[in-house]
Design a protein around this motif. Sequence first.
Motif, PDB file in Angstrom:
ATOM      1  N   TYR A  71      -7.479  15.460  -7.286  1.00  0.00           N
ATOM      2  CA  TYR A  71      -6.581  16.715  -7.515  1.00  0.00           C
ATOM      3  C   TYR A  71      -7.485  17.992  -7.328  1.00  0.00           C
ATOM      4  O   TYR A  71      -8.665  17.906  -7.924  1.00  0.00           O
ATOM      5  CB  TYR A  71      -6.109  16.767  -9.173  1.00  0.00           C
ATOM      6  N   ARG A  72      -6.985  18.831  -6.448  1.00  0.00           N
ATOM      7  CA  ARG A  72      -7.652  19.906  -6.432  1.00  0.00           C
ATOM      8  C   ARG A  72      -7.196  21.221  -7.242  1.00  0.00           C
ATOM      9  O   ARG A  72      -6.126  21.780  -7.148  1.00  0.00           O
ATOM     10  CB  ARG A  72      -7.672  20.517  -4.753  1.00  0.00           C
ATOM     11  N   VAL A  73      -8.223  21.275  -8.258  1.00  0.00           N
ATOM     12  CA  VAL A  73      -7.763  22.074  -9.413  1.00  0.00           C
ATOM     13  C   VAL A  73      -7.582  23.570  -8.750  1.00  0.00           C
ATOM     14  O   VAL A  73      -6.534  24.447  -8.990  1.00  0.00           O
ATOM     15  CB  VAL A  73      -8.819  22.231 -10.716  1.00  0.00           C
ATOM     16  N   VAL A  74      -8.682  24.155  -8.321  1.00  0.00           N
ATOM     17  CA  VAL A  74      -8.706  25.296  -7.501  1.00  0.00           C
ATOM     18  C   VAL A  74      -9.415  25.173  -6.296  1.00  0.00           C
ATOM     19  O   VAL A  74      -9.938  24.412  -5.932  1.00  0.00           O
ATOM     20  CB  VAL A  74      -9.286  26.534  -8.237  1.00  0.00           C
ATOM     21  N   LEU A  76      -2.790  10.678  -3.810  1.00  0.00           N
ATOM     22  CA  LEU A  76      -2.570   9.478  -4.519  1.00  0.00           C
ATOM     23  C   LEU A  76      -2.569   8.272  -3.436  1.00  0.00           C
ATOM     24  O   LEU A  76      -2.109   8.551  -2.222  1.00  0.00           O
ATOM     25  CB  LEU A  76      -1.243   9.472  -5.079  1.00  0.00           C
ATOM     26  N   PHE A  77      -3.173   7.414  -3.941  1.00  0.00           N
ATOM     27  CA  PHE A  77      -3.229   6.180  -2.787  1.00  0.00           C
ATOM     28  C   PHE A  77      -3.481   4.788  -3.860  1.00  0.00           C
ATOM     29  O   PHE A  77      -4.123   4.892  -4.889  1.00  0.00           O
ATOM     30  CB  PHE A  77      -4.710   6.161  -2.008  1.00  0.00           C
ATOM     31  N   GLY A  78      -2.773   3.877  -3.475  1.00  0.00           N
ATOM     32  CA  GLY A  78      -2.857   2.824  -4.294  1.00  0.00           C
ATOM     33  C   GLY A  78      -2.618   1.295  -3.277  1.00  0.00           C
ATOM     34  O   GLY A  78      -1.819   1.472  -2.339  1.00  0.00           O
ATOM     35  N   SER A  79      -3.309   0.223  -3.468  1.00  0.00           N
ATOM     36  CA  SER A  79      -2.920  -1.080  -2.946  1.00  0.00           C
ATOM     37  C   SER A  79      -2.880  -2.122  -3.833  1.00  0.00           C
ATOM     38  O   SER A  79      -3.691  -2.055  -4.914  1.00  0.00           O
ATOM     39  CB  SER A  79      -3.975  -1.031  -1.775  1.00  0.00           C
ATOM     40  N   VAL A  80      -2.094  -2.842  -3.487  1.00  0.00           N
ATOM     41  CA  VAL A  80      -1.974  -4.127  -4.247  1.00  0.00           C
ATOM     42  C   VAL A  80      -2.107  -5.457  -3.485  1.00  0.00           C
ATOM     43  O   VAL A  80      -1.441  -5.501  -2.436  1.00  0.00           O
ATOM     44  CB  VAL A  80      -0.698  -4.274  -5.236  1.00  0.00           C
ATOM     45  N   GLN A  90       1.010  -1.302   0.133  1.00  0.00           N
ATOM     46  CA  GLN A  90       0.116   0.004   0.151  1.00  0.00           C
ATOM     47  C   GLN A  90       0.818   1.199   0.047  1.00  0.00           C
ATOM     48  O   GLN A  90       2.031   1.229   0.654  1.00  0.00           O
ATOM     49  CB  GLN A  90      -1.032   0.115   1.349  1.00  0.00           C
ATOM     50  N   HIS A  91       0.421   2.062  -0.804  1.00  0.00           N
ATOM     51  CA  HIS A  91       1.113   3.485  -0.665  1.00  0.00           C
ATOM     52  C   HIS A  91       0.304   4.669  -0.906  1.00  0.00           C
ATOM     53  O   HIS A  91      -0.765   4.607  -1.312  1.00  0.00           O
ATOM     54  CB  HIS A  91       2.092   3.439  -1.989  1.00  0.00           C
ATOM     55  N   SER A  92       0.519   5.715  -0.124  1.00  0.00           N
ATOM     56  CA  SER A  92      -0.495   7.076  -0.247  1.00  0.00           C
ATOM     57  C   SER A  92       0.775   8.237  -0.344  1.00  0.00           C
ATOM     58  O   SER A  92       1.884   8.089   0.333  1.00  0.00           O
ATOM     59  CB  SER A  92      -1.221   7.187   1.188  1.00  0.00           C
ATOM     60  N   ASN A  93       0.278   9.169  -0.800  1.00  0.00           N
ATOM     61  CA  ASN A  93       1.180  10.282  -1.238  1.00  0.00           C
ATOM     62  C   ASN A  93       0.373  11.592  -1.272  1.00  0.00           C
ATOM     63  O   ASN A  93      -0.437  11.811  -1.841  1.00  0.00           O
ATOM     64  CB  ASN A  93       1.927  10.080  -2.536  1.00  0.00           C
ATOM     65  N   THR A  94       1.195  12.505  -0.472  1.00  0.00           N
ATOM     66  CA  THR A  94       0.587  13.978  -0.881  1.00  0.00           C
ATOM     67  C   THR A  94       1.725  15.084  -1.079  1.00  0.00           C
ATOM     68  O   THR A  94       1.392  16.222  -0.637  1.00  0.00           O
ATOM     69  CB  THR A  94      -0.078  14.355   0.462  1.00  0.00           C
ATOM     70  N   LEU A  95       2.627  14.444  -1.663  1.00  0.00           N
ATOM     71  CA  LEU A  95       3.740  15.434  -1.675  1.00  0.00           C
ATOM     72  C   LEU A  95       3.792  16.180  -2.976  1.00  0.00           C
ATOM     73  O   LEU A  95       4.354  17.639  -2.939  1.00  0.00           O
ATOM     74  CB  LEU A  95       5.101  14.508  -2.188  1.00  0.00           C
ATOM     75  N   LEU A  96       2.814  15.909  -3.807  1.00  0.00           N
ATOM     76  CA  LEU A  96       2.374  17.104  -4.747  1.00  0.00           C
ATOM     77  C   LEU A  96       1.479  18.040  -4.460  1.00  0.00           C
ATOM     78  O   LEU A  96       0.546  17.536  -3.871  1.00  0.00           O
ATOM     79  CB  LEU A  96       2.145  16.218  -6.329  1.00  0.00           C
ATOM     80  N   GLN A 143     -12.199  26.067  -5.396  1.00  0.00           N
ATOM     81  CA  GLN A 143     -13.863  25.599  -5.625  1.00  0.00           C
ATOM     82  C   GLN A 143     -13.891  24.479  -6.471  1.00  0.00           C
ATOM     83  O   GLN A 143     -15.008  23.803  -6.511  1.00  0.00           O
ATOM     84  CB  GLN A 143     -14.526  26.748  -6.325  1.00  0.00           C
ATOM     85  N   LEU A 144     -12.928  23.719  -7.095  1.00  0.00           N
ATOM     86  CA  LEU A 144     -13.005  22.630  -7.801  1.00  0.00           C
ATOM     87  C   LEU A 144     -12.178  21.515  -7.743  1.00  0.00           C
ATOM     88  O   LEU A 144     -10.856  21.747  -7.688  1.00  0.00           O
ATOM     89  CB  LEU A 144     -12.911  23.149  -9.336  1.00  0.00           C
ATOM     90  N   SER A 145     -12.726  20.333  -7.480  1.00  0.00           N
ATOM     91  CA  SER A 145     -11.711  19.218  -7.230  1.00  0.00           C
ATOM     92  C   SER A 145     -12.168  18.014  -8.079  1.00  0.00           C
ATOM     93  O   SER A 145     -13.389  17.971  -8.577  1.00  0.00           O
ATOM     94  CB  SER A 145     -11.708  18.667  -5.647  1.00  0.00           C
ATOM     95  N   LEU A 146     -11.214  16.950  -8.565  1.00  0.00           N
ATOM     96  CA  LEU A 146     -11.456  16.076  -9.446  1.00  0.00           C
ATOM     97  C   LEU A 146     -10.980  14.759  -8.915  1.00  0.00           C
ATOM     98  O   LEU A 146      -9.896  14.851  -8.261  1.00  0.00           O
ATOM     99  CB  LEU A 146     -10.788  16.247 -10.896  1.00  0.00           C
ATOM    100  N   SER A 147     -11.318  13.813  -8.826  1.00  0.00           N
ATOM    101  CA  SER A 147     -11.228  12.607  -8.424  1.00  0.00           C
ATOM    102  C   SER A 147     -11.350  11.199  -9.298  1.00  0.00           C
ATOM    103  O   SER A 147     -12.413  11.372 -10.193  1.00  0.00           O
ATOM    104  CB  SER A 147     -11.680  12.061  -7.052  1.00  0.00           C
ATOM    105  N   LEU A 148     -10.423  10.467  -9.417  1.00  0.00           N
ATOM    106  CA  LEU A 148     -10.527   9.116 -10.448  1.00  0.00           C
ATOM    107  C   LEU A 148     -10.014   8.011  -9.607  1.00  0.00           C
ATOM    108  O   LEU A 148      -8.891   8.019  -9.064  1.00  0.00           O
ATOM    109  CB  LEU A 148      -9.863   9.522 -11.715  1.00  0.00           C
ATOM    110  N   SER A 149     -10.651   6.882  -9.791  1.00  0.00           N
ATOM    111  CA  SER A 149     -10.050   5.689  -9.116  1.00  0.00           C
ATOM    112  C   SER A 149     -10.545   4.580 -10.148  1.00  0.00           C
ATOM    113  O   SER A 149     -11.135   4.402 -10.846  1.00  0.00           O
ATOM    114  CB  SER A 149     -11.003   5.366  -7.868  1.00  0.00           C
ATOM    115  N   TYR A 150      -9.619   3.452  -9.916  1.00  0.00           N
ATOM    116  CA  TYR A 150      -9.708   2.251 -10.728  1.00  0.00           C
ATOM    117  C   TYR A 150      -9.733   0.907  -9.732  1.00  0.00           C
ATOM    118  O   TYR A 150      -8.744   1.213  -8.621  1.00  0.00           O
ATOM    119  CB  TYR A 150      -8.569   1.974 -11.593  1.00  0.00           C
ATOM    120  N   SER A 151     -10.449  -0.012  -9.940  1.00  0.00           N
ATOM    121  CA  SER A 151     -10.271  -1.116  -8.964  1.00  0.00           C
ATOM    122  C   SER A 151     -10.350  -2.552  -9.908  1.00  0.00           C
ATOM    123  O   SER A 151     -11.053  -2.434 -10.868  1.00  0.00           O
ATOM    124  CB  SER A 151     -11.502  -1.224  -8.015  1.00  0.00           C
ATOM    125  N   ASN A 152      -9.649  -3.425  -9.473  1.00  0.00           N
ATOM    126  CA  ASN A 152      -9.627  -4.584 -10.229  1.00  0.00           C
ATOM    127  C   ASN A 152      -9.652  -5.935  -9.060  1.00  0.00           C
ATOM    128  O   ASN A 152      -8.640  -6.048  -8.147  1.00  0.00           O
ATOM    129  CB  ASN A 152      -8.373  -4.798 -10.728  1.00  0.00           C
TER     130      ASN A 152
END
Length: 531
Positions: free
Chosen positions: A348-351, A317-321, A306-312, A353-362
Motif C-alpha cells: 500500500y502506497r500511503v502517500v 495484491l498478490f496471492g498464490s495457493v 494465483q491472483h493479482s490485483n491493482t484495482l484499488l 513518500q511512504l509505502s507499506l508492505s506485508l506478506s505471509y507464507s506457508n
Amino acid sequence: MKYLILTVVLISCFSVSGQTVGENDEGTVSYATSQNVYVKFLSTKNITAGDTLYLRQAGVLVPALVVTNLSSISAVCQPIVDFKFTTYEKIYTKSKVVVALDEPVEMAPTPMPIYEVDTVVQEKADPKKPKQKISGRIGISSYANFSNTPGGNSQRMRYTFSMNARNISNSRLSAETYLSFVHRSDHWDDVQKDVFNGLKIYALALNYQFSDKVQLWLGRKINSKLSSVGAIDGLQYEMKFNAVTVGFVAGSRPDYTNYSFNASLLQFGGYLSHEYKTDKGNMQSSFAIMEQKNGGNTDRRFAYFQHSNTLLKNVYLFGSVEVDLYKKVNEVQSSTFNLSNLYLSVRYRVVKQLSLSLSYSNRQNVIYYETYKDIVDRLLDTDAMQGYLFQVNYRPGKNIFMGVKTGYRFRKQDPRPTKNLYGYITMNRVPGLNVSATVSATLLETAYMSGKIYSVGINRELVPGKLDGGLNYRFVDYKFLSSETSLVQNMAELNLTWRILKKTYCSFNFEGTFEKDYKYQRLYINLTQRF
C-alpha cells in the motif's frame, strides 16, 4: 517483455515534448551478496533510489527489490522477498510516466503500447506483417575463492548464452534459448563423465503463432502461467478467447540430478487464466492442474491458483495457493486435498513518500512419492514453515531514503522461531562528495544462533555513462547457542562496472572476509556482450 529495452528506444524516438510516454525497463542481476543485489540496466535515467523493482512470477510482476544506490547503468538493491537471486535473473522496473517540464502537459496517445503496472502484457506478433527481431547476450564469468583454510583455493567459470529470435525471416516461427556451462578448474573430470554436470539448458524452444490468439511451443520452456511447475520438455498449446486464456501442456520434467532430458519423468496438465483491465487497474487470475509421473507411476498431482490485483488505488495484491491432490503412503494410493504452499502479499502506497508492505507464507515440503519414496515418511513428519514479512519505505527528502524490514518465521519442531530486523538510510548526492551513501543494520535470531550485522557503503559514477564503482564495509558478529562460541567477521567489498561499448559490459567485484584465524577473498569478474 523480452524486448522492453527495444520498445523503450522506439518510444523515445517517436515522443515529442509535451507528450506522456510509458517506460518499462528490463535489467539483469549482475551480482548478489547476503545483503545486496546488484542489477544492471542499459540506463538508470528513469530509476531513482527508493523505487521498487520486480520479478516476473507466473505471468505477473511481483515486488522484489528496493533501490538504495544508483549509478548510470546499475542499481544497488535490498531484497524485500524471500527469494534467492542468481546472476542473470531478469528484473523489471515499474511503468512510469515521463513528462516534459518545459511546456504544458498535453495528453496525447503514444505511438507504442504502454505496459500496465504490475502485470504482464504478452508480446504479440502482427499476424499480417510479422517482422524479425533478434536479441540476446553472451557472457563469461569467473568466480575465484582464495583462503588460508584447509579447503584452499578454487575457481569456477561460467559461460552463458541467451537469445530470443522473434518471427524468424519475417515468419510466424520464433525461438528462444538460455544455456549455461559451469565448471571448476579442479573438477573437470566431472564434466568428462557427464557433460550435464556442467551444461544446463534452461530454455531451448520453438514457437509457432498460428494467429494472435493461438500459439504452440515445442522444446524446453518455463510457462509463466505454470511457474511453480518449472521447465517443461515437450508441447505447450495456448488459445485466447478475449480475456480468457486456455492452455495445455504435455511432455516431461528435466532430470532431478543433472537437469538433462529424462523421458521417464512424464507430466501433463492444463491451465485457465482470466485478465480484467480497467482505467483504474488490472486483475489477473489463473488456475492449473498438473499430473507428474516417474516411470509410469504417479509422482505428484496438484492444483495451483494465483491472483493479482491493482484495482484499488495505490494497493497491490498478490496471492498464490498450491494444493496436493494425491498421496501414496505404505503403497496405498489415495486422493487428498493438502495445502502445500500459500503466499499472500499486499503493498500500500500511503502517500508518494511512504509505502507499506506485508506478506505471509506457508510452505510444506513438496513430496514426489516415487522420486522420494525412500524418505517419504520423514518428509511427511516435517511441519510447515510459516512466516511474516513487514516492510516500510519512506522518503523524507528529495535525496534521502530510509526503510525498515522485519521478518518472523517458525516451524513447530524448531527450538525457537527465526526473527530478523533490518533498517537502512540512503543519501544520494552527499554534499561535497557527489556519492550515494547507505548505512544499514541487521539484527538476526534463529533456532541455533543470533547475530548482528552493521554495514556502510558508498557508490559513485567515476566516468559519466562509462564507469561506476562502490565500496562497502560490513561488521558481522554471530553467536552460536550450541557451543556458546562466537564468530566475528570484518568484510570489505569493492565493485566496478565498466560500460566498454553501448552493449558491452565488464563487471568486477572483490570481497574480503577477515576472521581471527582465517581470511577469505572472493573475486568475481564478468564480461557481457549484448546483441
